[in-house]
Scaffold this motif. Structure first.
Motif, PDB file in Angstrom:
ATOM      1  N   LEU A  43       0.614  -1.588  -0.063  1.00 30.53           N
ATOM      2  CA  LEU A  43       0.001  -0.140   0.146  1.00 30.53           C
ATOM      3  C   LEU A  43       1.021   1.186   0.227  1.00 30.53           C
ATOM      4  O   LEU A  43       0.310   2.464  -0.738  1.00 30.53           O
ATOM      5  N   LYS A  44       2.038   1.209   0.729  1.00 26.94           N
ATOM      6  CA  LYS A  44       3.155   2.439   0.372  1.00 26.94           C
ATOM      7  C   LYS A  44       3.679   2.604  -0.765  1.00 26.94           C
ATOM      8  O   LYS A  44       4.036   3.563  -1.263  1.00 26.94           O
ATOM      9  N   GLY A  45       3.226   1.695  -2.114  1.00 25.64           N
ATOM     10  CA  GLY A  45       4.163   1.819  -2.948  1.00 25.64           C
ATOM     11  C   GLY A  45       5.076   1.194  -3.647  1.00 25.64           C
ATOM     12  O   GLY A  45       5.883   2.264  -4.680  1.00 25.64           O
ATOM     13  N   THR A  46       5.438   0.368  -2.761  1.00 26.32           N
ATOM     14  CA  THR A  46       6.926   0.187  -2.392  1.00 26.32           C
ATOM     15  C   THR A  46       6.731  -0.736  -3.854  1.00 26.32           C
ATOM     16  O   THR A  46       6.389  -1.696  -4.590  1.00 26.32           O
ATOM     17  N   PRO A  47       8.389  -0.308  -4.996  1.00 25.47           N
ATOM     18  CA  PRO A  47       8.797  -1.075  -6.694  1.00 25.47           C
ATOM     19  C   PRO A  47       8.637  -2.453  -6.317  1.00 25.47           C
ATOM     20  O   PRO A  47       8.367  -3.261  -4.822  1.00 25.47           O
ATOM     21  N   PHE A  48       7.857  -3.303  -6.808  1.00 25.06           N
ATOM     22  CA  PHE A  48       8.032  -4.429  -7.037  1.00 25.06           C
ATOM     23  C   PHE A  48       9.622  -4.990  -6.508  1.00 25.06           C
ATOM     24  O   PHE A  48       9.132  -6.473  -6.230  1.00 25.06           O
ATOM     25  N   ALA A  49      10.294  -5.166  -7.318  1.00 27.01           N
ATOM     26  CA  ALA A  49      11.414  -5.589  -6.525  1.00 27.01           C
ATOM     27  C   ALA A  49      11.698  -5.818  -5.425  1.00 27.01           C
ATOM     28  O   ALA A  49      12.267  -6.816  -4.687  1.00 27.01           O
ATOM     29  N   SER A  50      11.417  -4.151  -4.612  1.00 25.49           N
ATOM     30  CA  SER A  50      11.943  -4.085  -3.295  1.00 25.49           C
ATOM     31  C   SER A  50      11.173  -5.041  -2.843  1.00 25.49           C
ATOM     32  O   SER A  50      11.547  -6.191  -1.348  1.00 25.49           O
ATOM     33  N   GLU A 191       0.338   2.676 -12.862  1.00 26.59           N
ATOM     34  CA  GLU A 191       1.010   3.443 -13.122  1.00 26.59           C
ATOM     35  C   GLU A 191       1.346   3.935 -14.492  1.00 26.59           C
ATOM     36  O   GLU A 191       1.649   5.218 -14.770  1.00 26.59           O
ATOM     37  N   ARG A 192       1.949   3.199 -15.583  1.00 28.97           N
ATOM     38  CA  ARG A 192       3.003   2.436 -15.985  1.00 28.97           C
ATOM     39  C   ARG A 192       2.485   3.360 -16.914  1.00 28.97           C
ATOM     40  O   ARG A 192       2.764   4.515 -18.428  1.00 28.97           O
TER      41      ARG A 192
END
Length: 406
Positions: A43-50, A191-192
Motif C-alpha cells: 500500500l505504501k507503493g513499494t516497487p515490485f522488485a523491493s 502507473e506505467r
C-alpha cells in the motif's frame, strides 16, 4: 437424568481434523502478521522488485522454511528464471533457470493452475525434482501461481530441507502473499499506463504550443512587413511586438519540461531582447533582473509580459526624446507571497500632473491598466531620480501561480 450426548456422524468423504497445537496456532498468527506487514508495504507503493525481496523473506519465516523463491515464467524459453529468493546463492538471482514443464513442481503448478504441495520430493511420482533442488538438499516444496497481467507471472515457492510437512493452511498463507505481489504488479502497470498517457498528452501540448508559436510569428512577420512599407514606427510595429510577446510564451512552453508553468525571469529576458532587436538601429538596452525560478502559469505570465512590453515601449518612446542612451531596467522578485515586477527608466521623468488613475488616450497604457486589473495586480507609478518607475504587485499564491523553485 441427563440424556446421553448426541453423536454427529461425519459426512461422507470428510476428514477428521485434529485440534491445532499451540505451536500451530502461533504459526498461523505469525503468518497473518506477515501478510499484514507485506500488505502495508504494498500500500505504501513499494516497487515490485523491493517488495519481492521482502516477500521471500517473510514467506520463508512464516513457513519455517530455509528457502523461498519467485520464479518468473519466460514463455519464449519455456523456462523459469529465479527472479528473487532467500537461502539461495546470491549469484543465482536473475541467472538460474529451471524447466517449466510438468517434470518440476513449479512447472506442474503452472500447467495445472493449482497449488502444489510435495512433502516427500524423493518419492514424488507426479514430477521430478529439479537439479537445483537436489544440489541444495531440498526435501519438500510448496508453491502457488503468481498472477501477472492477464497470464501468470510465474510461481511463488517455498522449499525446505527439514522433514516437517507443509499443510493446506500453508497454501492459504502462500497464496495470500502471492495475491499481494500480484496487486503490486497491477499497481505498477496502471502507473506505467498513466505515465505513458501523461507523456503523450505533454507531447501533444508541446506540439500545439510549437504550432501556435509559429503561427503567431508568421502574423508578427506580416505586420512588420506592412509597417516597413510605410517607413516609420507605426501601430503595426507595436502590434507586432505584442504578438511576439505571446509567441515567446508558447516557445517557452514547448521547449521546457513543464507545459503548465513559465519561468517569468527567462520569459521577460526574451521579451527584452525582442524589443532590443526590433528597435534597431536605435541603441536600446533592456536590463532584466529576476529571482531564480519564479514559476507562473501561462495565462498570468503572458499578461505580465504584455504589461512589461507596453511599459518598456512607452519608456523608449517618451522618456528618451532624443532616442539616445535608452536604458530600461526590469526587475521581478517574490517576497511575502507577493510578486513584484517593476519597469524603470533613466529618462526625463513623468510629466507634471500625471495621474495613473485618470483616463488616457494612449492605447499602451489602456492595455497596461486593463491587464493589471485582469490579473488582480496593483499598479503604481513614481518619479525616480532620474526617470520614472512603474511597479506592479500581485498575490503570488493563487491557483494560477506556484511557489518559486529552489
Amino acid at each position: 437424568m441427563a440424556p446421553p450426548p448426541r453423536l454427529v456422524e461425519p459426512k461422507p468423504g470428510s476428514a477428521h481434523i485434529p485440534p491445532a497445537t499451540g505451536r500451530e496456532v502461533e504459526l498461523r498468527v505469525r503468518q497473518q502478521e506477515f501478510l499484514a506487514k507485506l500488505g502495508v508495504l504494498a500500500l505504501k507503493g513499494t516497487p515490485f522488485a523491493s517488495l519481492a525481496e521482502q516477500a521471500v523473506q517473510l514467506v520463508a519465516e512464516g513457513l519455517d522454511a530455509e528457502f523461498c523463491k519467485i520464479l518468473q515464467y519466460l514463455p519464449d524459453e519455456h523456462a523459469f528464471v529465479l527472479r528473487a529468493g532467500v537461502g539461495w546463492n546470491k549469484n543465482l538471482i536473475g541467472v538460474a533457470k529451471l524447466g517449466a514443464d510438468l517434470q518440476s513442481p513449479a512447472g506442474y503448478a503452472l500447467r495445472t493452475g493449482k497449488p502444489v504441495i510435495s512433502n516427500h520430493l524423493a518419492h514424488e511420482g507426479r514430477f521430478q525434482t529439479p537439479e537445483l533442488l537436489h544440489l541444495y538438499g531440498i526435501q519438500r516444496a510448496i508453491n502457488v501461481i503468481l498472477q501477472g497481467e492477464g497470464s501468470p507471472y510465474g510461481v511463488l515457492e517455498a522449499d525446505s530441507r527439514s522433514p516437517q510437512e507443509f499443510s493446506e493452511n500453508d497454501i492459504a498463507f502462500l497464496q495470500g502473499a502471492a495475491n499481494i505481489l500480484g496487486m503490486s504488479m497491477d499497481r505498477e502497470r496502471v502507473e506505467r499506463d498513466l505515465r505513458s498517457a501523461l507523456d503523450q498528452q505533454k507531447m501533444l501540448l508541446k506540439e500545439l504550443n510549437h504550432r501556435v508559436k509559429n503561427s503567431l510569428q508568421l502574423v508578427a512577420s506580416m505586420l512588420e512587413l506592412q509597417s516597413g512599407s510605410k517607413g516609420r514606427m507605426s501601430e503595426l510595429e507595436e502590434a507586432s511586438k505584442r504578438v511576439m510577446a505571446i509567441a515567446r510564451a508558447h516557445e517557452h512552453l514547448y521547449r521546457g519540461t513543464d507545459v503548465t508553468r513559465i519561468d517569468i525571469g527567462q520569459y521577460l529576458s526574451d521579451i527584452g531582447r525582442e524589443i532590443e532587436r526590433s528597435a534597431a538601429p536605435c541603441n536600446i538596452d533592456v536590463n532584466v533582473a529576476a529571482a531564480a525560478r519564479i514559476l507562473v502559469n501561462p495565462d498570468r505570465a503572458i499578461s505580465l509580459a504584455l504589461i512589461v512590453n507596453e511599459l518598456v515601449t512607452n519608456a523608449v518612446k517618451h522618456a528618451y526624446p532624443n532616442k539616445s542612451g535608452c536604458t530600461v531596467w526590469v526587475r521581478a522578485d517574490v517576497s511575502d507571497h507577493t510578486l513584484t515586477v517593476s519597469v524603470r527608466d533613466g529618462g526625463i521623468g513623468l510629466p507634471e500632473g500625471f495621474d495613473l488613475r485618470a483616463a488616457t488616450k494612449s492605447l499602451g497604457m489602456r492595455i497596461v491598466k486593463s491587464l493589471a486589473q485582469q490579473i488582480h495586480a496593483d499598479l503604481a507609478a513614481r518619479r525616480a531620480n532620474p526617470g520614472a518607475e512603474f511597479i506592479l504587485r500581485l498575490p503570488f499564491f493563487l491557483d494560477d501561480a506556484v511557489s518559486p523553485g529552489p
